[in-house]
Write a protein that holds these residues in place. Structure first.
Motif, PDB file in Angstrom:
ATOM      1  N   CYS A   1      -4.233  22.975  -3.348  1.00  0.00           N
ATOM      2  CA  CYS A   1      -3.715  21.979  -3.205  1.00  0.00           C
ATOM      3  C   CYS A   1      -2.628  21.489  -4.198  1.00  0.00           C
ATOM      4  N   GLY A   2      -3.154  22.384  -5.272  1.00  0.00           N
ATOM      5  CA  GLY A   2      -1.975  22.709  -6.117  1.00  0.00           C
ATOM      6  C   GLY A   2      -2.934  21.568  -7.501  1.00  0.00           C
ATOM      7  N   LEU A   3      -3.405  21.188  -7.561  1.00  0.00           N
ATOM      8  CA  LEU A   3      -3.985  19.955  -8.330  1.00  0.00           C
ATOM      9  C   LEU A   3      -4.827  21.213  -9.137  1.00  0.00           C
ATOM     10  N   SER A   4      -5.015  21.617  -9.488  1.00  0.00           N
ATOM     11  CA  SER A   4      -6.041  22.774 -10.294  1.00  0.00           C
ATOM     12  C   SER A   4      -5.541  24.201 -10.965  1.00  0.00           C
ATOM     13  N   ARG A   5      -5.282  24.405 -12.293  1.00  0.00           N
ATOM     14  CA  ARG A   5      -4.675  25.114 -12.405  1.00  0.00           C
ATOM     15  C   ARG A   5      -5.322  27.000 -12.457  1.00  0.00           C
ATOM     16  N   PRO A   6      -5.424  27.986 -10.923  1.00  0.00           N
ATOM     17  CA  PRO A   6      -6.799  29.150 -11.524  1.00  0.00           C
ATOM     18  C   PRO A   6      -5.946  29.759 -13.353  1.00  0.00           C
ATOM     19  N   SER A   7      -7.239  30.220 -13.337  1.00  0.00           N
ATOM     20  CA  SER A   7      -7.745  30.744 -14.743  1.00  0.00           C
ATOM     21  C   SER A   7      -7.568  31.770 -13.879  1.00  0.00           C
TER      22      SER A   7
END
Length: 481
Positions: A288-294
């Motif tokens: 949802c674009g609320l958290s950036r992937p590591s």
């Protein structure tokens, strides 16, 4: 069998008598019974519990608990009962151990005095005794709440949907513990639940509808037959609207989502399942674009979730498991507000609101304050708002948690209509009958996708008859806590 809970013509109204929550309830429950109180949203179940727990006074009729009147003897009754409300009722800023000691002290006892009652439950949460209650998973919170309910050795416990919102494994464990408490220690258990398998585990049930008891007896005699929903066909290959490759999220040394790879078609109903703590919510936040992937990557509606997250947000709808609309606005005002937030023109907002209200059969509640609606209507409204701007994908995070069976079926009919128009539905749920309605399902365990296929293929692969059995088998492979 002696009677331990009795009501006679019990009545309770709200809003100066205009709303009849209980309309003449007469009921007898025997000592040592495992008794279910079942009914749709707004039937009066919670009001009945609060009256019997001496938290409310009746407007008519009378009731006794353990031979004592709920009005005249409320102080003595409170020493004999335990009450676990539907919402998490412990102190989130206190640790597990502090909550337990606080509740024990309130009743003039200690956790050690009645440890035999909670040992089976508490041993599962004891490794986290120094963790704040607000930081526990859903299943752990409910287990702690049950420990606090039992810590003073009550003769009767009232449980208002104690397993709602927790995964299948935790539900099975919690209900198994209740059964043992009932059989081994003779504690009278009075429970409400929206899960059919839990209803069938009760010795007797009462069906409550519109504030009246319409039937009592063995669950097999009282429970209405389930209405069947026919699963929608797999959409044609119209391209993929969600693509994840090696998607990973790490918090310090903890890998919440561990290199997951999958694709979702346009118009597909995609079930995203897993036990509490498996990594579902973390994955959804990245999509949802609320958290950036590591590590890894994901695209939604053709936009990169890490670098084009604002575009992602414009093309999705999202319905959280916590009701997120404005309760002091009317149904129509909520729709127009969110239409404006989505940047829609006034005429388009008006037309779309009329269209959705007609589809919901909600024209009569158009100008009703949201706070006055039953939970089922609130959830249907939240779904309508999440698709108000006709997004490419709608993410539904446990959308039917806590609503009754009929409302859940209505909700899924809405999902089917939405998918038939080409919108992709990405849904998480703890109801395994709902998993059967999805075109395809993924099941996460310990941050990884352990299974991904159609419901029929997954049942065939694992040699079982239901998605409940598939989920239970895989979820029990989990190693992390």
């Amino acid at each position: 069998m002696s009677i331990i809970v009795s009501t006679e013509d019990l009545r309770k109204t709200y809003n100066k008598g205009s709303v009849k929550a209980l309309d003449g309830v007469t009921l007898n429950i025997g000592e040592g019974e495992f008794f279910g109180i079942i009914g749709p949203d707004g039937a009066g179940k919670t009001t009945l519990y609060r009256l019997l727990a001496t938290l409310l006074k009746p407007d008519g009729g009378r009731a006794t608990v353990n031979g004592m009147d709920i009005v005249d003897d409320y102080r003595r009754i409170r020493q004999d009962i335990g009450y676990m409300p539907g919402r998490f009722s412990l102190y989130k800023d206190l640790t597990v151990e502090e909550n337990l000691r606080f509740f024990a002290t309130t009743f003039g006892t200690t956790p050690e005095a009645n440890r035999h009652l909670i040992d089976d439950i508490y041993m599962q949460i004891e490794p986290f005794k120094d963790r704040k209650a607000g930081k526990l998973s859903g299943g752990m919170k409910q287990k702690l709440a049950l420990c606090c309910t039992l810590i003073h050795a009550p003769r009767i416990i009232f449980l208002d949907e104690p397993t709602t919102g927790i995964d299948v494994v935790s539900r099975k464990e919690l209900f198994g513990m209740l059964t043992k408490l009932n059989r081994q220690y003779g504690i009278t258990i009075i429970v409400s639940t929206p899960y059919r398998d839990e209803v069938m585990a009760c010795s007797r049930i009462a069906l409550l509808e519109n504030g009246r008891i319409t039937a009592t007896g063995h669950p097999g005699e009282v429970m209405p037959k389930e209405t069947e929903i026919i699963r929608s066909s797999m959409p044609h290959d119209n391209g993929f609207v969600i693509e994840a490759e090696g998607l990973t999220k790490q918090f310090g040394n903890f890998i919440a989502t561990d290199h997951i790879t999958f694709k979702v078609r346009r118009g597909e109903i995609f079930g995203f399942l897993g036990a509490n703590g498996a990594g579902k919510t973390t994955a959804m936040k990245m999509l949802c674009g609320l958290s950036r992937p590591s590590d890894g990557r994901a695209s939604v509606a053709g936009y990169d979730c890490a670098t084009q997250y604002e575009e992602v947000k414009k093309h999705i709808g999202y319905m959280s498991q916590n009701f997120a609309l404005y309760e002091d606005l009317t149904v129509y005002e909520n729709m127009t507000l969110y239409g404006g937030i989505y940047g829609m023109a006034k005429d388009d907002i008006r037309h779309r609101a009329d269209e959705l209200l007609d589809e919901l059969g909600a024209a009569a509640i158009r100008h009703t304050m949201v706070k006055a609606l039953p939970l089922g209507w609130k959830q249907k409204l939240a779904f309508a708002v999440s698709i108000f701007h006709n997004p490419d994908i709608v993410f539904l995070d446990e959308p039917t948690g806590g609503v009754d069976a009929d409302t859940r079926k209505q909700f899924w009919q809405m999902i089917y209509r939405t998918a038939a128009r080409g919108m992709t539905v990405f849904v998480t749920t703890h109801y395994m009958d709902e998993a059967e309605y999805c075109n395809r399902i993924s099941i996460m365990v310990d941050g990884k996708i352990e299974a991904l296929d159609t419901p029929d293929e997954l049942k065939r692969k694992y040699g079982v008859g239901t998605m409940y059995d598939v989920f239970l088998y895989l979820a029990r492979q989990a190693k992390r806590t």
